[in-house]
Scaffold this motif. Structure first.
Motif, PDB file in Angstrom:
ATOM      1  N   THR A  10       0.840  -1.192   0.000  1.00  0.00           N
ATOM      2  CA  THR A  10       0.000   0.000   0.000  1.00  0.00           C
ATOM      3  C   THR A  10       0.875   1.241   0.000  1.00  0.00           C
ATOM      4  O   THR A  10       2.060   1.181   0.318  1.00  0.00           O
ATOM      5  CB  THR A  10      -0.932   0.029   1.231  1.00  0.00           C
ATOM      6  OG1 THR A  10      -0.129   0.122   2.423  1.00  0.00           O
ATOM      7  CG2 THR A  10      -1.818  -1.213   1.296  1.00  0.00           C
ATOM      8  N   GLU A  13      -2.412   7.823  -0.816  1.00  0.00           N
ATOM      9  CA  GLU A  13      -3.039   8.199  -2.083  1.00  0.00           C
ATOM     10  C   GLU A  13      -2.254   9.283  -2.815  1.00  0.00           C
ATOM     11  O   GLU A  13      -2.098   9.223  -4.033  1.00  0.00           O
ATOM     12  CB  GLU A  13      -4.482   8.662  -1.870  1.00  0.00           C
ATOM     13  CG  GLU A  13      -5.189   8.938  -3.175  1.00  0.00           C
ATOM     14  CD  GLU A  13      -6.660   9.247  -3.021  1.00  0.00           C
ATOM     15  OE1 GLU A  13      -7.188   9.979  -3.877  1.00  0.00           O
ATOM     16  OE2 GLU A  13      -7.285   8.765  -2.067  1.00  0.00           O
ATOM     17  N   GLU A  14      -1.739  10.263  -2.080  1.00  0.00           N
ATOM     18  CA  GLU A  14      -0.994  11.349  -2.722  1.00  0.00           C
ATOM     19  C   GLU A  14       0.219  10.801  -3.481  1.00  0.00           C
ATOM     20  O   GLU A  14       0.512  11.219  -4.592  1.00  0.00           O
ATOM     21  CB  GLU A  14      -0.516  12.385  -1.697  1.00  0.00           C
ATOM     22  CG  GLU A  14      -1.578  12.924  -0.767  1.00  0.00           C
ATOM     23  CD  GLU A  14      -1.885  11.993   0.407  1.00  0.00           C
ATOM     24  OE1 GLU A  14      -0.968  11.423   1.025  1.00  0.00           O
ATOM     25  OE2 GLU A  14      -3.082  11.823   0.686  1.00  0.00           O
ATOM     26  N   ARG A  16       0.570   7.719  -4.587  1.00  0.00           N
ATOM     27  CA  ARG A  16       0.092   6.908  -5.702  1.00  0.00           C
ATOM     28  C   ARG A  16      -0.294   7.781  -6.887  1.00  0.00           C
ATOM     29  O   ARG A  16      -0.003   7.451  -8.039  1.00  0.00           O
ATOM     30  CB  ARG A  16      -1.087   6.047  -5.248  1.00  0.00           C
ATOM     31  CG  ARG A  16      -0.663   4.993  -4.245  1.00  0.00           C
ATOM     32  CD  ARG A  16      -1.828   4.300  -3.590  1.00  0.00           C
ATOM     33  NE  ARG A  16      -2.647   3.621  -4.557  1.00  0.00           N
ATOM     34  CZ  ARG A  16      -3.897   3.250  -4.316  1.00  0.00           C
ATOM     35  NH1 ARG A  16      -4.465   3.500  -3.147  1.00  0.00           N
ATOM     36  NH2 ARG A  16      -4.593   2.621  -5.233  1.00  0.00           N
ATOM     37  N   VAL A  17      -0.933   8.913  -6.599  1.00  0.00           N
ATOM     38  CA  VAL A  17      -1.321   9.839  -7.673  1.00  0.00           C
ATOM     39  C   VAL A  17      -0.074  10.347  -8.391  1.00  0.00           C
ATOM     40  O   VAL A  17      -0.005  10.318  -9.621  1.00  0.00           O
ATOM     41  CB  VAL A  17      -2.161  11.015  -7.122  1.00  0.00           C
ATOM     42  CG1 VAL A  17      -2.317  12.118  -8.157  1.00  0.00           C
ATOM     43  CG2 VAL A  17      -3.527  10.524  -6.658  1.00  0.00           C
ATOM     44  N   LYS A  32      -6.336  10.393 -10.174  1.00  0.00           N
ATOM     45  CA  LYS A  32      -7.217  10.260  -9.004  1.00  0.00           C
ATOM     46  C   LYS A  32      -8.436   9.409  -9.322  1.00  0.00           C
ATOM     47  O   LYS A  32      -8.878   8.602  -8.498  1.00  0.00           O
ATOM     48  CB  LYS A  32      -7.655  11.636  -8.506  1.00  0.00           C
ATOM     49  CG  LYS A  32      -6.540  12.401  -7.840  1.00  0.00           C
ATOM     50  CD  LYS A  32      -6.987  13.792  -7.425  1.00  0.00           C
ATOM     51  CE  LYS A  32      -5.830  14.580  -6.846  1.00  0.00           C
ATOM     52  NZ  LYS A  32      -6.214  15.945  -6.484  1.00  0.00           N
ATOM     53  N   ILE A  35      -7.427   5.718  -9.368  1.00  0.00           N
ATOM     54  CA  ILE A  35      -7.206   5.206  -8.015  1.00  0.00           C
ATOM     55  C   ILE A  35      -8.540   5.046  -7.284  1.00  0.00           C
ATOM     56  O   ILE A  35      -8.753   4.056  -6.578  1.00  0.00           O
ATOM     57  CB  ILE A  35      -6.234   6.119  -7.252  1.00  0.00           C
ATOM     58  CG1 ILE A  35      -4.841   5.952  -7.863  1.00  0.00           C
ATOM     59  CG2 ILE A  35      -6.229   5.813  -5.756  1.00  0.00           C
ATOM     60  CD1 ILE A  35      -3.825   6.957  -7.414  1.00  0.00           C
ATOM     61  N   ALA A  36      -9.450   5.978  -7.474  1.00  0.00           N
ATOM     62  CA  ALA A  36     -10.759   5.894  -6.830  1.00  0.00           C
ATOM     63  C   ALA A  36     -11.541   4.671  -7.295  1.00  0.00           C
ATOM     64  O   ALA A  36     -12.376   4.139  -6.554  1.00  0.00           O
ATOM     65  CB  ALA A  36     -11.559   7.165  -7.094  1.00  0.00           C
ATOM     66  N   GLN A  38     -10.308   1.766  -7.870  1.00  0.00           N
ATOM     67  CA  GLN A  38      -9.691   0.549  -7.347  1.00  0.00           C
ATOM     68  C   GLN A  38     -10.267   0.190  -5.986  1.00  0.00           C
ATOM     69  O   GLN A  38     -10.858   1.021  -5.303  1.00  0.00           O
ATOM     70  CB  GLN A  38      -8.179   0.738  -7.216  1.00  0.00           C
ATOM     71  CG  GLN A  38      -7.487   0.978  -8.527  1.00  0.00           C
ATOM     72  CD  GLN A  38      -6.011   1.316  -8.348  1.00  0.00           C
ATOM     73  OE1 GLN A  38      -5.538   1.557  -7.243  1.00  0.00           O
ATOM     74  NE2 GLN A  38      -5.299   1.353  -9.458  1.00  0.00           N
ATOM     75  N   LYS A  40     -10.181  -0.631  -2.032  1.00  0.00           N
ATOM     76  CA  LYS A  40      -9.493   0.058  -0.940  1.00  0.00           C
ATOM     77  C   LYS A  40      -8.373  -0.815  -0.379  1.00  0.00           C
ATOM     78  O   LYS A  40      -8.414  -2.047  -0.460  1.00  0.00           O
ATOM     79  CB  LYS A  40     -10.474   0.417   0.174  1.00  0.00           C
ATOM     80  CG  LYS A  40     -11.628   1.290  -0.291  1.00  0.00           C
ATOM     81  CD  LYS A  40     -11.119   2.604  -0.839  1.00  0.00           C
ATOM     82  CE  LYS A  40     -12.248   3.457  -1.375  1.00  0.00           C
ATOM     83  NZ  LYS A  40     -11.829   4.364  -2.398  1.00  0.00           N
ATOM     84  N   ASP A  41      -7.372  -0.176   0.206  1.00  0.00           N
ATOM     85  CA  ASP A  41      -6.221  -0.880   0.762  1.00  0.00           C
ATOM     86  C   ASP A  41      -6.636  -1.949   1.764  1.00  0.00           C
ATOM     87  O   ASP A  41      -6.058  -3.039   1.800  1.00  0.00           O
ATOM     88  CB  ASP A  41      -5.261   0.099   1.438  1.00  0.00           C
ATOM     89  CG  ASP A  41      -4.535   0.991   0.450  1.00  0.00           C
ATOM     90  OD1 ASP A  41      -4.583   0.715  -0.765  1.00  0.00           O
ATOM     91  OD2 ASP A  41      -3.901   1.957   0.910  1.00  0.00           O
ATOM     92  N   SER A  55       5.460   4.091   2.146  1.00  0.00           N
ATOM     93  CA  SER A  55       5.181   5.500   2.428  1.00  0.00           C
ATOM     94  C   SER A  55       6.432   6.290   2.785  1.00  0.00           C
ATOM     95  O   SER A  55       6.337   7.457   3.157  1.00  0.00           O
ATOM     96  CB  SER A  55       4.155   5.610   3.558  1.00  0.00           C
ATOM     97  OG  SER A  55       4.641   4.980   4.716  1.00  0.00           O
TER      98      SER A  55
END
Length: 78
Positions: A10, A13-14, A16-17, A32, A35-36, A38, A40-41, A55
């Motif tokens: 995982t 989100e930032e 990943r974007v 975005k 990713i939306a 997909q 959720k983690d 991260s």
């Protein structure tokens, strides 16, 4: 059945974007949206034996990967 161990990776989100924008050369709104769409983690983590969180720095993530491999392999070579 096909794997001895499953691992979920995982990332925030930032991050990943930004990674998706760089890799695919697409704008932020499109990244975005992808990713939306997909899962959720938490869903992926629930299906896997281990979860790694990507991260931090590349070096820190590499250390996490090596530590997990040590756990999985119990010190035996792959």
């Amino acid at each position: 059945r096909l794997c001895d161990v499953t691992v979920c990776v995982t990332a925030p989100e930032e991050a990943r974007v930004l990674r998706l924008m760089q890799r695919e050369q697409i704008p932020a709104d499109r990244a975005k949206a992808r990713i939306a769409a997909q899962r959720k983690d938490a869903e992926f983590s629930a299906w896997c034996d281990y979860t790694l969180k990507n991260s931090a720095t590349k070096e820190e993530f590499t250390r996490q990967c090596h530590a997990l491999l040590d756990i999985i392999c119990k010190g035996e070579p792959l």
